[in-house]
Structure formats: C-alpha cells, structure tokens
Write a protein that holds these residues in place. Structure first.
Motif, PDB file in Angstrom:
ATOM      1  N   ARG A 239       0.833  -1.201   0.000  1.00 18.55           N
ATOM      2  CA  ARG A 239       0.000   0.000   0.000  1.00 18.55           C
ATOM      3  C   ARG A 239       0.870   1.255   0.000  1.00 18.55           C
ATOM      4  NH1 ARG A 239      -3.109   3.486   3.340  1.00 18.55           N
ATOM      5  NH2 ARG A 239      -5.293   3.609   2.692  1.00 18.55           N
ATOM      6  N   LEU A 240       0.653   2.115  -1.002  1.00 15.92           N
ATOM      7  CA  LEU A 240       1.410   3.364  -1.137  1.00 15.92           C
ATOM      8  C   LEU A 240       0.428   4.530  -1.142  1.00 15.92           C
ATOM      9  CD1 LEU A 240       3.805   2.322  -4.056  1.00 15.92           C
ATOM     10  CD2 LEU A 240       4.147   2.024  -1.611  1.00 15.92           C
ATOM     11  N   VAL A 241       0.868   5.682  -0.653  1.00 17.14           N
ATOM     12  CA  VAL A 241      -0.004   6.861  -0.631  1.00 17.14           C
ATOM     13  C   VAL A 241       0.522   7.886  -1.642  1.00 17.14           C
ATOM     14  CG1 VAL A 241      -0.710   6.463   1.755  1.00 17.14           C
ATOM     15  CG2 VAL A 241       1.255   7.943   1.264  1.00 17.14           C
ATOM     16  N   PRO A 242      -0.353   8.820  -2.068  1.00 14.72           N
ATOM     17  CA  PRO A 242       0.065   9.807  -3.075  1.00 14.72           C
ATOM     18  C   PRO A 242       1.376  10.499  -2.693  1.00 14.72           C
ATOM     19  CG  PRO A 242      -2.298   9.929  -2.799  1.00 14.72           C
ATOM     20  CD  PRO A 242      -1.796   8.956  -1.752  1.00 14.72           C
ATOM     21  N   GLY A 243       2.221  10.660  -3.697  1.00 16.36           N
ATOM     22  CA  GLY A 243       3.519  11.283  -3.490  1.00 16.36           C
ATOM     23  C   GLY A 243       4.650  10.289  -3.297  1.00 16.36           C
ATOM     24  N   GLU A 244       4.318   9.063  -2.900  1.00 13.38           N
ATOM     25  CA  GLU A 244       5.372   8.070  -2.674  1.00 13.38           C
ATOM     26  C   GLU A 244       5.916   7.542  -3.992  1.00 13.38           C
ATOM     27  OE1 GLU A 244       5.525   5.252   0.757  1.00 13.38           O
ATOM     28  OE2 GLU A 244       3.344   5.468   0.623  1.00 13.38           O
ATOM     29  N   GLY A 245       7.182   7.132  -3.971  1.00 10.14           N
ATOM     30  CA  GLY A 245       7.794   6.504  -5.132  1.00 10.14           C
ATOM     31  C   GLY A 245       7.267   5.083  -5.304  1.00 10.14           C
ATOM     32  N   ILE A 246       7.014   4.709  -6.558  1.00 13.80           N
ATOM     33  CA  ILE A 246       6.578   3.336  -6.881  1.00 13.80           C
ATOM     34  C   ILE A 246       7.732   2.546  -7.480  1.00 13.80           C
ATOM     35  CG2 ILE A 246       4.985   1.907  -8.210  1.00 13.80           C
ATOM     36  CD1 ILE A 246       3.207   4.352  -8.579  1.00 13.80           C
ATOM     37  N   VAL A 247       8.408   3.190  -8.436  1.00 10.79           N
ATOM     38  CA  VAL A 247       9.418   2.467  -9.214  1.00 10.79           C
ATOM     39  C   VAL A 247      10.629   3.367  -9.435  1.00 10.79           C
ATOM     40  CG1 VAL A 247       8.330   3.136 -11.428  1.00 10.79           C
ATOM     41  CG2 VAL A 247       9.794   1.122 -11.345  1.00 10.79           C
ATOM     42  N   LEU A 248      11.811   2.741  -9.405  1.00 14.70           N
ATOM     43  CA  LEU A 248      13.056   3.462  -9.697  1.00 14.70           C
ATOM     44  C   LEU A 248      13.810   2.708 -10.791  1.00 14.70           C
ATOM     45  CD1 LEU A 248      15.352   5.525  -9.097  1.00 14.70           C
ATOM     46  CD2 LEU A 248      16.210   3.882  -7.411  1.00 14.70           C
ATOM     47  N   VAL A 249      14.187   3.443 -11.816  1.00 13.62           N
ATOM     48  CA  VAL A 249      15.022   2.886 -12.888  1.00 13.62           C
ATOM     49  C   VAL A 249      16.291   3.736 -12.986  1.00 13.62           C
ATOM     50  CG1 VAL A 249      15.223   2.473 -15.370  1.00 13.62           C
ATOM     51  CG2 VAL A 249      13.039   2.053 -14.216  1.00 13.62           C
ATOM     52  N   LEU A 250      17.444   3.094 -12.910  1.00  8.08           N
ATOM     53  CA  LEU A 250      18.718   3.778 -13.128  1.00  8.08           C
ATOM     54  C   LEU A 250      19.489   3.030 -14.208  1.00  8.08           C
ATOM     55  CD1 LEU A 250      20.002   4.259  -9.444  1.00  8.08           C
ATOM     56  CD2 LEU A 250      18.821   5.963 -10.865  1.00  8.08           C
ATOM     57  N   ALA A 251      20.105   3.776 -15.123  1.00  5.78           N
ATOM     58  CA  ALA A 251      20.972   3.166 -16.135  1.00  5.78           C
ATOM     59  C   ALA A 251      22.214   4.021 -16.282  1.00  5.78           C
ATOM     60  CB  ALA A 251      20.242   3.038 -17.463  1.00  5.78           C
ATOM     61  N   ALA A 252      23.361   3.416 -16.070  1.00  2.69           N
ATOM     62  CA  ALA A 252      24.641   4.128 -16.144  1.00  2.69           C
ATOM     63  C   ALA A 252      25.396   3.706 -17.392  1.00  2.69           C
ATOM     64  CB  ALA A 252      25.479   3.824 -14.904  1.00  2.69           C
ATOM     65  N   ALA A 253      26.024   4.685 -18.051  1.00  2.05           N
ATOM     66  CA  ALA A 253      26.785   4.402 -19.270  1.00  2.05           C
ATOM     67  C   ALA A 253      27.923   5.411 -19.389  1.00  2.05           C
ATOM     68  CB  ALA A 253      25.869   4.478 -20.491  1.00  2.05           C
ATOM     69  N   ALA A 254      28.765   5.208 -20.387  1.00  2.00           N
ATOM     70  CA  ALA A 254      29.881   6.130 -20.595  1.00  2.00           C
ATOM     71  C   ALA A 254      29.378   7.471 -21.116  1.00  2.00           C
ATOM     72  CB  ALA A 254      30.889   5.513 -21.569  1.00  2.00           C
ATOM     73  N   HIS A 255      28.263   7.439 -21.863  1.00  2.00           N
ATOM     74  CA  HIS A 255      27.725   8.669 -22.459  1.00  2.00           C
ATOM     75  C   HIS A 255      26.228   8.746 -22.260  1.00  2.00           C
ATOM     76  CE1 HIS A 255      31.603   9.533 -24.289  1.00  2.00           C
ATOM     77  NE2 HIS A 255      31.668   8.248 -24.604  1.00  2.00           N
ATOM     78  N   ARG A 256      25.685   9.965 -22.386  1.00  2.00           N
ATOM     79  CA  ARG A 256      24.286  10.177 -22.020  1.00  2.00           C
ATOM     80  C   ARG A 256      23.295   9.468 -22.938  1.00  2.00           C
ATOM     81  NH1 ARG A 256      25.676  14.535 -24.956  1.00  2.00           N
ATOM     82  NH2 ARG A 256      24.215  15.380 -26.500  1.00  2.00           N
ATOM     83  N   GLU A 257      23.655   9.321 -24.237  1.00  2.44           N
ATOM     84  CA  GLU A 257      22.684   8.746 -25.162  1.00  2.44           C
ATOM     85  C   GLU A 257      22.246   7.361 -24.691  1.00  2.44           C
ATOM     86  OE1 GLU A 257      25.595  10.020 -26.062  1.00  2.44           O
ATOM     87  OE2 GLU A 257      25.198  11.629 -27.500  1.00  2.44           O
ATOM     88  N   ALA A 258      23.220   6.521 -24.366  1.00  5.20           N
ATOM     89  CA  ALA A 258      22.890   5.155 -23.933  1.00  5.20           C
ATOM     90  C   ALA A 258      22.166   5.176 -22.585  1.00  5.20           C
ATOM     91  CB  ALA A 258      24.156   4.313 -23.841  1.00  5.20           C
ATOM     92  N   ALA A 259      22.603   6.035 -21.684  1.00  2.80           N
ATOM     93  CA  ALA A 259      21.994   6.071 -20.346  1.00  2.80           C
ATOM     94  C   ALA A 259      20.528   6.489 -20.438  1.00  2.80           C
ATOM     95  CB  ALA A 259      22.766   7.038 -19.446  1.00  2.80           C
TER      96      ALA A 259
END
Lengths: 90, 151
Positions: free
Chosen positions: B86-106
C-alpha cells in the motif's frame, strides 16, 4: 502400482483472484487438456465466477512456469499456471 | 547484471545512485526515472494505491528486462526497484537507473527499461478512492504502444 501425476498449480492475481475467491489451487491436468487454451475452456466450464472470468474476450493473460504464455503453450502435469489481467506496474 | 529488487520499503534515489557508482570512474552519465503515486485517478481523488505482484516471476521478469537493456546498450550499471503493497500519493513506486559512458545510452536505456517494465513485469495496481471504493487499474493501450516502439 498406480502412478499419480503431479497436479497443476494454478495461481490467480488481481481481480481474477478476488472474483474467483482464491489465490491458488491444485488440480489434476484435466483429461484432453493439452495447452493453455484448453485449460481456459475447462476453467470456463466450471461455471459461476469461472464462467464469467474466463469467458471469451475477457482480458486474461497467462504465464506457464513463470514465463508469459499464449493459447497454444503446452501444459504438462506439475506445471505452474498463472492467470491474471494485463499488467499495470511502473 | 542489473540490480533488481521488489520491496515494500521506500527507496532512496541518492543511496541507489551512490551504490551504482561506488568505486567507478568509467561512468559518464546516469539516467534516472522515478514513478510516483498521483493523488487523482480519472479526476477523482485517491487515498492509496496498492500494488500486487507475482512473487518469483516478477524478479525473473525484471532481470530479463535488465538483461535486454544490457544487450541493446553498453551499460556500466543498471538498477530496477519496484515497490509493492500500500502506497499513498507522493510516494515513489518504481526506480530505474541506467549508467553508461555517455548520455545517449543512459537516457535511451532508462526510457526502454520503464516502457518494457510497464508491459512485461507482473504487477497490478488497485486504486482506493476517498469515498471508500476501490478499483483495479486497467492496462493502457498507450503503454503497449510505448513498449512496441522499441521493436
């Protein structure tokens, strides 16, 4: 000696779980059922909530052994078969 | 290998970025997407959103989505965290992080990851409204289209 086949493990999620009043059950692979489409038809034939939930055209998806499955995905005794609505995560 | 987690607890974005980048100097950019609970659904106020999932398959699906992103882009790290319960308004649901050498891939990988997650990971949302009623969220055709554009 009698060989007893392992039953299917059926799982239901979201509105299917609520409407069917159960999250999980074990049933023997019904005679003549070879794939997901066959199992859906068999479940629909149980009547009541099952008839409505598994009626043709209902948005019900399936996974077999935790991989998304289609109507022609084959079933074997002991398989874990899950039915659920289209996913809405993220 | 993507870091994958399905958890009831809140995530902390800074902590996750620090974990992704600890001890590394080869990363040039990190894409980040945070999905949060909106306070309204279809114009009606909601008091909570409850997330159900398919334990076992969920973790497999998230790992497969992460692996697909790593196949398509040269990533130096990837994090997928999805909350349940159970989550309430304003709370985070999902986090996605992608790290790369350059911004295009990230950035592209981050976009791909959330698009695919929405259509191929077994989560279901139920909204609880202020009047005491609740309803399962219907899948959106736009989400299928967003996922399909990646081929």
């Amino acid at each position: 000696m009698i060989t007893v086949e392992k039953p299917l493990r059926l799982l239901y999620f979201a509105w299917l779980r609520e409407r069917l009043g159960r999250a999980e059950e074990r049933v023997p692979l019904p005679p003549g059922v070879a794939d997901v489409a066959g199992l859906r038809a068999w479940l629909q034939g149980r009547g009541d909530g099952f008839a409505a939930a598994f009626a043709p055209g209902m948005p019900v998806r399936c996974a077999v052994n935790q991989d998304f499955a289609g109507p022609s995905t084959p079933l074997r005794p002991g398989d874990e078969v899950a039915f659920f609505p289209p996913v809405t995560g993220g | 290998m993507a870091r994958v987690a399905v958890q009831a607890a809140a995530f902390e974005v800074g902590t996750e970025i620090a974990a992704l980048t600890a001890g590394r100097a080869d990363i040039g950019g990190i894409g980040c997407f945070v999905g949060t609970v909106r306070a309204t659904a279809g114009g009606r106020p909601i008091v909570a959103m409850t997330l159900e999932h398919y334990p076992g398959m969920t973790e497999r699906a998230l790992a497969a989505i992460g692996a697909e992103a790593e196949r398509r882009w040269t990533l130096l790290g990837c994090t997928l965290i999805h909350r349940v319960g159970r989550l309430v308004p304003g709370e985070g649901i999902v986090l996605v992080l992608a790290a790369a050498a350059h911004r295009e891939a990230a950035l592209a990988a981050t976009s791909f990851l959330i698009d695919w997650l929405k259509t191929s990971a077994p989560f279901w949302k139920k909204e609880s409204f202020a009047d005491g009623s609740d309803a399962w969220v219907a899948a959106r055709a736009e989400d299928d289209q967003a996922a399909a554009r990646w081929g």
